[in-house]
Enzyme design. Structure first.
Site, PDB file in Angstrom:
ATOM      1  CE  LYS A  17      55.098  23.312  25.065  1.00 35.88           C
ATOM      2  NZ  LYS A  17      53.725  22.855  25.416  1.00 35.88           N
TER       3      LYS A  17
ATOM      4  NE  ARG B  85      56.743  13.763  25.846  1.00 33.91           N
ATOM      5  CZ  ARG B  85      55.654  14.460  25.557  1.00 33.91           C
ATOM      6  NH1 ARG B  85      55.702  15.376  24.602  1.00 33.91           N
ATOM      7  NH2 ARG B  85      54.541  14.262  26.211  1.00 33.91           N
TER       8      ARG B  85
ATOM      9  NE  ARG C 174      42.923  23.380  20.900  1.00 38.07           N
ATOM     10  CZ  ARG C 174      44.058  22.690  21.029  1.00 38.07           C
ATOM     11  NH1 ARG C 174      45.218  23.312  20.966  1.00 38.07           N
ATOM     12  NH2 ARG C 174      44.032  21.385  21.207  1.00 38.07           N
TER      13      ARG C 174
ATOM     14  NE  ARG D 226      42.667  18.838  18.015  1.00 34.51           N
ATOM     15  CZ  ARG D 226      43.928  18.877  18.444  1.00 34.51           C
ATOM     16  NH1 ARG D 226      44.666  19.939  18.215  1.00 34.51           N
ATOM     17  NH2 ARG D 226      44.432  17.867  19.124  1.00 34.51           N
TER      18      ARG D 226
ATOM     19  NE  ARG E 298      47.344  16.344  25.224  1.00 39.46           N
ATOM     20  CZ  ARG E 298      46.886  17.267  24.358  1.00 39.46           C
ATOM     21  NH1 ARG E 298      45.596  17.325  24.081  1.00 39.46           N
ATOM     22  NH2 ARG E 298      47.714  18.113  23.812  1.00 39.46           N
TER      23      ARG E 298
END
Length: 215
Positions: A16, A91, A126, A160, A171
């Site tokens: 997104k 949300r 990532r 990260r 999540r």
């Protein structure tokens, strides 16, 4: 003329943010996340901004009523006079209903559809160049030369710490519970587009270009 607000829906890691920035450039309207709005509004000298600063300083979740008021004020500001792209709001259904009742705008929803497994790999994989910040993925998008940044030629890369599988799956479950019901909600409301966010970046960009012409 009623302004258009484009709402981006999709799992964390669905793309997104990347595609929203490109769409904003194409339509010349701001692309903004809830976090961006909070940071902007926190600088103002208002009762809402004082409350917001308290929650942010203590690391607490900002209550939905306060989120609604702050987002409404931002969307009605001069910065969004020609419309905007929202990433991360609404949300849930309660926020979506508040939006319809309190913000005079035409909402266009774009849903980034992608499998859970791809999202997990995108987030877990990532990493970034320590020198210039260029982002890569060990599963999908490594540098052309192994260990050498395409952008600056750097050799050091960082991952990260918060991107662990347990956190990502949590999540995803939260998203399914809170945000997924918005798909049916916006399908019934008007303009609604679905993007195959599991495709490669170039294919998604082509899909988004076609959507931009219809918005």
């Amino acid at each position: 003329m009623v302004k258009k607000v484009i709402v981006l829906l999709g799992l964390p890691g669905s793309g997104k943010g990347t595609q929203g920035a490109l769409l904003a450039n194409e339509l010349t309207i701001p692309h903004i996340s809830t976090g961006d709005i909070f940071r902007k509004m926190a600088k103002a000298n208002t009762e809402e901004s004082k409350l917001l600063n308290e929650y942010m300083h203590e690391g607490k979740l900002v209550p939905s009523d306060l989120v609604n008021k702050i987002v409404r004020k931002f969307i009605l500001s001069d910065e969004c006079k020609d419309g905007c792209i929202l990433d991360g709001y609404p949300r849930n259904l309660k926020q979506a209903e508040y939006f319809v009742e309190n913000i005079d705008s035409q909402v266009v929803a774009v849903f980034f559809e992608v499998e859970n497994e791809i999202v997990v790999k995108r987030i877990l994989g990532r990493y970034a160049c320590e020198s210039c910040g260029a982002v890569y993925n060990k599963y999908f998008d490594n540098p052309k030369t192994d260990g050498v940044c395409d952008n600056c030629g750097g050799h050091k890369f960082v991952y990260r710490d918060d991107d662990d599988e347990k956190t990502i799956l949590s999540r995803i479950e939260e998203y399914k519970k809170e945000t997924l019901p918005l798909i049916d909600y916006y399908k019934k409301k008007g303009k609604f587009f679905v993007v195959n966010a599991g495709a490669n970046k170039e294919e998604v960009i082509k899909e988004m270009a076609l959507i931009a012409k219809k918005i």
